[in-house]
Design an enzyme around this catalytic site. Structure first.
Site, PDB file in Angstrom:
ATOM      1  N   ASN A  46       7.610  -8.121 -48.221  1.00 28.10           N
ATOM      2  CA  ASN A  46       8.157  -8.704 -46.995  1.00 28.10           C
ATOM      3  C   ASN A  46       9.581  -9.199 -47.271  1.00 28.10           C
ATOM      4  O   ASN A  46       9.767 -10.159 -48.017  1.00 28.10           O
ATOM      5  CB  ASN A  46       7.246  -9.862 -46.556  1.00 28.10           C
ATOM      6  CG  ASN A  46       7.698 -10.532 -45.275  1.00 28.10           C
ATOM      7  OD1 ASN A  46       8.815 -10.308 -44.810  1.00 28.10           O
ATOM      8  ND2 ASN A  46       6.835 -11.355 -44.710  1.00 28.10           N
ATOM      9  N   HIS A  70       7.855  -5.227 -38.111  1.00 29.47           N
ATOM     10  CA  HIS A  70       8.142  -6.068 -39.275  1.00 29.47           C
ATOM     11  C   HIS A  70       7.095  -5.764 -40.343  1.00 29.47           C
ATOM     12  O   HIS A  70       5.908  -5.639 -40.049  1.00 29.47           O
ATOM     13  CB  HIS A  70       8.092  -7.535 -38.858  1.00 29.47           C
ATOM     14  CG  HIS A  70       8.159  -8.478 -40.012  1.00 29.47           C
ATOM     15  ND1 HIS A  70       9.068  -8.327 -41.023  1.00 29.47           N
ATOM     16  CD2 HIS A  70       7.405  -9.574 -40.325  1.00 29.47           C
ATOM     17  CE1 HIS A  70       8.887  -9.292 -41.911  1.00 29.47           C
ATOM     18  NE2 HIS A  70       7.889 -10.058 -41.507  1.00 29.47           N
ATOM     19  N   CYS A 101      11.800 -13.639 -39.593  1.00 32.66           N
ATOM     20  CA  CYS A 101      11.586 -12.180 -39.668  1.00 32.66           C
ATOM     21  C   CYS A 101      11.995 -11.457 -38.391  1.00 32.66           C
ATOM     22  O   CYS A 101      12.126 -10.236 -38.394  1.00 32.66           O
ATOM     23  CB  CYS A 101      10.135 -11.886 -39.981  1.00 32.66           C
ATOM     24  SG  CYS A 101       9.580 -12.751 -41.447  1.00 32.66           S
TER      25      CYS A 101
HETATM   26  N1  ACO Z   1      -4.202 -13.142 -55.781  1.00 34.27           N
HETATM   27  C1  ACO Z   1      -5.535 -13.344 -55.799  1.00 34.27           C
HETATM   28  N2  ACO Z   1      -6.167 -14.166 -54.930  1.00 34.27           N
HETATM   29  C2  ACO Z   1      -5.419 -14.787 -54.011  1.00 34.27           C
HETATM   30  C3  ACO Z   1      -4.017 -14.624 -53.940  1.00 34.27           C
HETATM   31  C4  ACO Z   1      -3.420 -13.770 -54.890  1.00 34.27           C
HETATM   32  N3  ACO Z   1      -2.106 -13.532 -54.911  1.00 34.27           N
HETATM   33  N4  ACO Z   1      -3.552 -15.369 -52.929  1.00 34.27           N
HETATM   34  C5  ACO Z   1      -4.601 -15.979 -52.363  1.00 34.27           C
HETATM   35  N5  ACO Z   1      -5.740 -15.640 -53.013  1.00 34.27           N
HETATM   36  C6  ACO Z   1      -7.108 -16.054 -52.732  1.00 34.27           C
HETATM   37  C7  ACO Z   1      -7.174 -17.317 -51.907  1.00 34.27           C
HETATM   38  O1  ACO Z   1      -7.094 -18.459 -52.725  1.00 34.27           O
HETATM   39  C8  ACO Z   1      -8.509 -17.171 -51.217  1.00 34.27           C
HETATM   40  O2  ACO Z   1      -9.508 -17.591 -52.116  1.00 34.27           O
HETATM   41  P1  ACO Z   1     -10.792 -18.413 -51.573  1.00 34.27           P
HETATM   42  O3  ACO Z   1     -11.460 -17.493 -50.581  1.00 34.27           O
HETATM   43  O4  ACO Z   1     -11.562 -18.675 -52.803  1.00 34.27           O
HETATM   44  O5  ACO Z   1     -10.220 -19.635 -50.913  1.00 34.27           O
HETATM   45  C9  ACO Z   1      -8.671 -15.666 -51.024  1.00 34.27           C
HETATM   46  O6  ACO Z   1      -7.721 -15.053 -51.932  1.00 34.27           O
HETATM   47  C10 ACO Z   1      -8.399 -15.196 -49.615  1.00 34.27           C
HETATM   48  O7  ACO Z   1      -7.178 -15.803 -49.165  1.00 34.27           O
HETATM   49  P2  ACO Z   1      -6.663 -15.611 -47.689  1.00 34.27           P
HETATM   50  O8  ACO Z   1      -5.402 -16.389 -47.521  1.00 34.27           O
HETATM   51  O9  ACO Z   1      -7.785 -15.831 -46.719  1.00 34.27           O
HETATM   52  O10 ACO Z   1      -6.355 -14.032 -47.713  1.00 34.27           O
HETATM   53  P3  ACO Z   1      -5.948 -13.117 -46.513  1.00 34.27           P
HETATM   54  O11 ACO Z   1      -6.866 -11.978 -46.441  1.00 34.27           O
HETATM   55  O12 ACO Z   1      -5.671 -13.910 -45.260  1.00 34.27           O
HETATM   56  O13 ACO Z   1      -4.532 -12.563 -47.011  1.00 34.27           O
HETATM   57  C11 ACO Z   1      -2.154 -12.973 -46.713  1.00 34.27           C
HETATM   58  C12 ACO Z   1      -3.487 -13.445 -47.321  1.00 34.27           C
HETATM   59  C13 ACO Z   1      -1.830 -11.658 -47.370  1.00 34.27           C
HETATM   60  C14 ACO Z   1      -1.112 -14.019 -46.986  1.00 34.27           C
HETATM   61  C15 ACO Z   1      -2.331 -12.787 -45.188  1.00 34.27           C
HETATM   62  O14 ACO Z   1      -2.906 -13.932 -44.639  1.00 34.27           O
HETATM   63  C16 ACO Z   1      -1.030 -12.510 -44.469  1.00 34.27           C
HETATM   64  O15 ACO Z   1      -0.464 -11.449 -44.608  1.00 34.27           O
HETATM   65  N6  ACO Z   1      -0.570 -13.459 -43.614  1.00 34.27           N
HETATM   66  C17 ACO Z   1       0.561 -13.194 -42.732  1.00 34.27           C
HETATM   67  C18 ACO Z   1       1.894 -13.216 -43.398  1.00 34.27           C
HETATM   68  C19 ACO Z   1       2.943 -12.921 -42.334  1.00 34.27           C
HETATM   69  O16 ACO Z   1       2.734 -12.175 -41.414  1.00 34.27           O
HETATM   70  N7  ACO Z   1       4.080 -13.513 -42.410  1.00 34.27           N
HETATM   71  C20 ACO Z   1       5.006 -13.192 -41.305  1.00 34.27           C
HETATM   72  C21 ACO Z   1       6.192 -13.753 -41.302  1.00 34.27           C
HETATM   73  S1  ACO Z   1       6.914 -14.103 -42.858  1.00 34.27           S
HETATM   74  C22 ACO Z   1       8.429 -14.902 -42.446  1.00 34.27           C
HETATM   75  O17 ACO Z   1       8.704 -15.178 -41.303  1.00 34.27           O
HETATM   76  C23 ACO Z   1       9.326 -15.307 -43.571  1.00 34.27           C
END
Ligand code: ACO
Length: 329
Positions: free
Chosen positions: A286, A256, A116
């Site tokens: 993203n 980003h 990214c």
């Molecule tokens: N729909 C419903 N529930 C979901 C989904 C979905 N699509 N995906 C995950 N969940 C559930 C999980 O299983 C988890 O359930 P549990 O608590 O029973 O285990 C719950 O939702 C919470 O999951 P988390 O992963 O803790 O959710 P979080 O609030 O962290 O959000 C996310 C997830 C959006 C992926 C976030 O962590 C994020 O944005 N991470 C950073 C991504 C990023 O910055 N990438 C950068 C670079 S990308 C690149 O370089 C290509």
């Protein structure tokens, strides 16, 4: 004292596929909800490239618009640099395909892999090529077709990504406008938190790698999130300080676009009002290296970024890589 710019952005362009996949469409594909995706990430839609087209098609479309905006032709371009982790093929580079499609017969061409942060890495290299004096006009592109790399059965990743392309033409500064600072860094020890393990020399493509879905993007979302907030905010501060300014001097922040909560956290750390933080993640999701140049193009064309204003770009991505750049428009 602020730095005298060497290069400036002469034009920008962007392209997104026509096909749109909404959160409601995704509700029918995996166990998720529009509410979860919007609240956790800020994403409402993403664009998906149609079958038969590839990354270099999108990149070429964005590049043509940037050339037109810069009032230049493809023959004026000395180099094409593409930040991408979703190339047409492992080799040759996607930049070579774009060079041929544009007819940029005087241009060197190569891809660079910084996930990214790819566009900011390309900007940094282009600024330094122009500084050396051998090259005058450089086309820098961030372009991704992540829809071909995500596992459409994995709700933790497939709801987050989309396809798109953004481009900018860099040329010599007019003495006032231009790139005031560039800052790029990495921490390769964290590579395992965000990668595509299969299909390379570590795990060459085989029935086994395909059965184990190793050719898909893998991400430890929660851990990536923590690093993204911390390192992108630090990069932003370095980008401002290297340019000789403070956060009060920023007219627009373009980070980003991976998660609206990350973007807002950076804006808060820099004490910026909401109007100074550009967000378009709701429309594209993203798009990795493409998020910043797409946002930059939309900000310029939509009047959010005007001549005389200062814009701070900040990126974070797989590797991990991160960076920032302060630009005077
Ligand atoms: N729909 C419903 N529930 C979901 C989904 C979905 N699509 N995906 C995950 N969940 C559930 C999980 O299983 C988890 O359930 P549990 O608590 O029973 O285990 C719950 O939702 C919470 O999951 P988390 O992963 O803790 O959710 P979080 O609030 O962290 O959000 C996310 C997830 C959006 C992926 C976030 O962590 C994020 O944005 N991470 C950073 C991504 C990023 O910055 N990438 C950068 C670079 S990308 C690149 O370089 C290509």
């Amino acid at each position: 004292m602020s730095k005298q710019p060497v290069s400036m952005i002469l034009g920008t362009g962007s392209a997104a596929p026509k096909k749109v996949l909404t959160n409601f469409d995704l509700e029918k594909m995996v166990e998720t909800s529009d509410e979860w995706i919007r609240e956790r990430s800020g994403i409402e839609r993403r664009h998906i490239l149609e079958d038969g087209k590839t990354n270099s098609d999108l990149a070429t479309e964005a590049a043509k618009k940037a050339l037109e905006d810069a009032s230049l032709t493809a023959k004026d371009i000395d180099a094409i640099l593409i930040g991408t982790v979703t190339p047409d093929m492992l080799f040759p580079s996607t930049a070579c395909y774009v060079q041929a499609k544009l007819g940029a017969k005087n241009a060197a061409a190569f891809d660079l892999s910084a996930a990214c942060s790819g566009f900011l890495y390309a900007l940094t290299i282009a600024d330094s090529f122009i500084n050396q004096g051998d090259m005058k006009h450089i086309l820098i592109i961030g372009s991704e077709v992540l829809s071909r790399w995500v596992d459409w059965e994995d709700r933790a990743t497939c709801v987050l990504f989309g396809d798109g392309s953004g481009a900018a033409v860099l040329g010599p500064s007019d003495g006032k406008k231009g790139i005031l600072s560039t800052y790029i860094k990495r921490d390769g020890r964290l590579a395992h938190l965000l990668n595509t393990p299969g299909g390379g020399a570590s795990h060459p493509a085989s029935h086994e790698t395909v059965d184990q879905k190793m050719h898909y993007l893998k991400m430890a979302g929660r851990e990536v999130f923590k690093h993204a907030v911390r390192t992108m905010a630090d990069a932003a501060v370095h980008g401002i300080e290297k340019a000789g300014f403070t956060d009060h001097d920023i007219d627009l922040l373009i980070t980003h676009q991976a998660n609206v909560r990350i973007i807002n956290a950076i804006g808060k750390r820099l004490k910026l009002s909401k109007e100074k933080v550009f967000i378009n993640i709701q429309e594209y999701g993203n798009t990795s290296a493409a998020t910043i140049p797409i946002a930059l193009d939309e900000a310029r064309r939509g009047g959010r970024l005007k001549d005389g204003q200062k814009c701070l770009l900040a990126a974070f991505g797989g590797g991990f890589t991160w960076g920032a750049s302060m630009i005077q428009f």
